[in-house]
Write a protein that holds these residues in place. Structure first.
Motif, mmCIF file in Angstrom:
data_model
loop_
_atom_site.group_PDB
_atom_site.id
_atom_site.type_symbol
_atom_site.label_atom_id
_atom_site.label_comp_id
_atom_site.label_asym_id
_atom_site.label_seq_id
_atom_site.Cartn_x
_atom_site.Cartn_y
_atom_site.Cartn_z
ATOM 1 N N SER A 18 0.834 -1.208 0.000
ATOM 2 C CA SER A 18 0.000 0.000 0.000
ATOM 3 C C SER A 18 0.861 1.247 0.000
ATOM 4 C CB SER A 18 -0.923 0.004 1.228
ATOM 5 O OG SER A 18 -1.838 -1.060 1.188
ATOM 6 N N GLN A 19 1.897 1.264 0.838
ATOM 7 C CA GLN A 19 2.787 2.421 0.901
ATOM 8 C C GLN A 19 3.534 2.626 -0.410
ATOM 9 O OE1 GLN A 19 5.334 1.763 4.273
ATOM 10 N NE2 GLN A 19 3.671 1.949 5.772
ATOM 11 N N ALA A 20 3.979 1.513 -1.022
ATOM 12 C CA ALA A 20 4.738 1.610 -2.270
ATOM 13 C C ALA A 20 3.876 2.138 -3.405
ATOM 14 C CB ALA A 20 5.313 0.248 -2.632
ATOM 15 N N LEU A 21 2.670 1.617 -3.535
ATOM 16 C CA LEU A 21 1.787 2.077 -4.609
ATOM 17 C C LEU A 21 1.410 3.543 -4.423
ATOM 18 C CD1 LEU A 21 -0.566 -1.018 -5.029
ATOM 19 C CD2 LEU A 21 1.199 -0.229 -6.616
ATOM 20 N N LEU A 22 1.175 3.953 -3.190
ATOM 21 C CA LEU A 22 0.865 5.362 -2.926
ATOM 22 C C LEU A 22 2.027 6.242 -3.353
ATOM 23 C CD1 LEU A 22 -1.011 7.506 -1.728
ATOM 24 C CD2 LEU A 22 0.018 7.052 0.520
ATOM 25 N N SER A 23 3.257 5.802 -3.046
ATOM 26 C CA SER A 23 4.446 6.565 -3.437
ATOM 27 C C SER A 23 4.583 6.655 -4.947
ATOM 28 C CB SER A 23 5.689 5.913 -2.830
ATOM 29 O OG SER A 23 6.870 6.558 -3.248
ATOM 30 N N LEU A 24 4.334 5.546 -5.652
ATOM 31 C CA LEU A 24 4.444 5.551 -7.110
ATOM 32 C C LEU A 24 3.374 6.430 -7.744
ATOM 33 C CD1 LEU A 24 5.205 1.780 -7.799
ATOM 34 C CD2 LEU A 24 6.747 3.714 -8.171
ATOM 35 N N ARG A 25 2.171 6.390 -7.227
ATOM 36 C CA ARG A 25 1.087 7.202 -7.793
ATOM 37 C C ARG A 25 1.370 8.684 -7.614
ATOM 38 N NH1 ARG A 25 -2.923 2.900 -5.043
ATOM 39 N NH2 ARG A 25 -3.121 1.454 -6.811
ATOM 40 N N ARG A 26 2.029 9.046 -6.537
ATOM 41 C CA ARG A 26 2.371 10.457 -6.315
ATOM 42 C C ARG A 26 3.410 10.937 -7.316
ATOM 43 N NH1 ARG A 26 2.821 10.179 0.315
ATOM 44 N NH2 ARG A 26 0.579 10.522 0.757
#
Length: 413
Positions: A403-411
């Motif tokens: 979840s943290q990784a995908l949020l970072s990539l989407r940003r």
């Protein structure tokens, strides 16, 4: 690196538009550049492949590993207790659709679960053990070892081919680019061996002398080294792999001639490189498989996994020649011994219910996977004690990190 959406064996004349991708440590060298910094991700050293460093490495004789290194290793004593304590903590199933925001769908493969994350795929490597086109058992830390082994090899083969890895936010997870996957497994073999229906020795002893477009001479014996490495492709059918010739691949529309030629060259180059690295560490890379896909920019990427003990066969180099001359089986460091156990105790292709693999075999295989990883990479793998799973179950940890990784990539988009 996983099973993705598969088509039938009646493809269109263009690459299949499956959504699928990949997964992707020798002594300390430089650091990784292609992996983004994300939570709990450990960077892997890059192995020197040319110049002075390479020539110095080639002058070092390979270590003479023996079966005793597997059986009596001090390292085995260090990890055996943790392995046994983790027999009931294996990652056999995942359901990130309920725990990770933004995931659209899941495809369950033999070993990996693939989640559609919009612009990316999330590939979770489980502890499931697959052979004979079915799951046989769950092996502690297997998913982590496969994931980190592939990451090391993906990183160290970028001079041969690009790959689809974007990041690895968790020891069991890779986030990858989406691409159109060619429904062909590029199986490369250096020896006449194997026990499955599509293995080279199985078909050879039945009298086959032209296999996947390769002409085989009479008089070969089991475990003999081939005069040159050969490519024996298979299609990816739903239930089992089907051998296919290069001409059939092109004529059937699975790949264009140019695509097949490029992927074949990459596969053979990857295998030759893998054999050199294995030899430097006292091992023989016997055979393996590669998979490729086309990215949105048109380039052909290496996907799935690379040179893991799941996709590859490894023997101990130091004892191979003597054992071969005596007609003995090579000492192996892969899952072949557990495949043989199932063949001796049931019909793994036809029996509806298989016997449970003995705990001592499961424990031994977990150790062999760790041994192989640490032998090739020169680094100790970080396995968590069972108590940590009581504090945070593995599925919860994967969900949090992903979840943290995908949020970072989407940003970053």
């Amino acid at each position: 690196m996983a099973q993705c959406v598969r088509s039938t064996l009646n493809p269109s004349r263009t690459p299949q538009s499956f959504i699928r991708t990949v997964s992707a440590k020798t002594r300390a060298f430089a650091s990784v550049s292609f992996l983004r910094t994300l939570p709990e991700f450990k960077k892997y050293p890059v192995m020197s492949c040319q110049g002075k460093a390479q020539s110095q490495q080639e002058q070092i004789p390979p270590p003479q590993l023996s079966l005793d290194d597997l059986v009596t290793s001090n390292r085995k004593g260090e990890v055996l207790g943790t392995i046994k304590d983790s027999l009931s903590n294996c990652l056999s199933e995942t359901n990130l659709l309920e725990t990770v925001p933004g995931l659209k769908s899941r495809i369950k493969g033999k070993v990996r679960d693939i989640y559609d994350a919009g612009d990316y795929l999330v590939l979770v490597t489980t502890d499931r053990l697959s052979a004979f086109d079915r799951n046989l058992a769950s092996i502690p830390f297997k998913g982590q070892v496969l994931n980190e082994t592939s990451l090391w090899w993906f990183n160290n083969t970028q001079h041969i081919t690009p790959n689809a890895v974007v990041s690895s936010p968790d020891r069991n997870v890779v986030i990858a680019k989406k691409c159109s996957v060619f429904p062909i497994e590029f199986v490369v073999r250096g020896y006449v061996t194997g026990s499955t229906d599509t293995s080279l020795w199985t078909v050879y002893k039945k009298g086959v002398r032209n296999y996947c477009g390769n002409v085989l001479s009479d008089g070969l014996v089991k475990n003999q080294k081939l005069p040159a490495n050969i490519l024996t492709p298979t299609t990816k059918a739903e239930d089992h792999d089907v051998p296919i010739t290069p001409n059939e691949i092109v004529e059937g529309g699975f790949m264009t001639q140019a695509e097949f030629d490029e992927a074949s060259m990459k596969a053979l180059s990857l295998f030759e490189f893998g054999q050199r690295v294995a030899k430097e560490h006292g091992l023989i890379l016997v055979d393996t498989k590669y998979e490729f896909g086309r990215s949105s920019d048109g380039s052909i990427l290496l996907i799935d996994e690379i040179h893991t003990p799941d996709s590859s066969r490894y023997w101990l180099a130091g004892s191979y020649e003597e054992r071969f001359q005596k007609g003995l089986e090579p000492e192996n460091v892969d899952k072949e011994f557990i495949r043989l156990w199932f063949k001796e105790n049931c019909n793994p292709y036809e029996d509806e219910v298989l016997p449970a693999a003995p705990a001592e075999l499961v424990t031994e295989l977990a150790w062999r996977y760790i041994f192989l990883y640490e032998t090739i990479t020169g680094s100790r793998i970080d396995i968590l004690p069972a108590q940590r799973y009581q504090q945070e179950p593995i599925h919860d940890r994967i969900s949090r990190n992903t979840s943290q990784a995908l949020l970072s990539l989407r940003r970053q988009l």
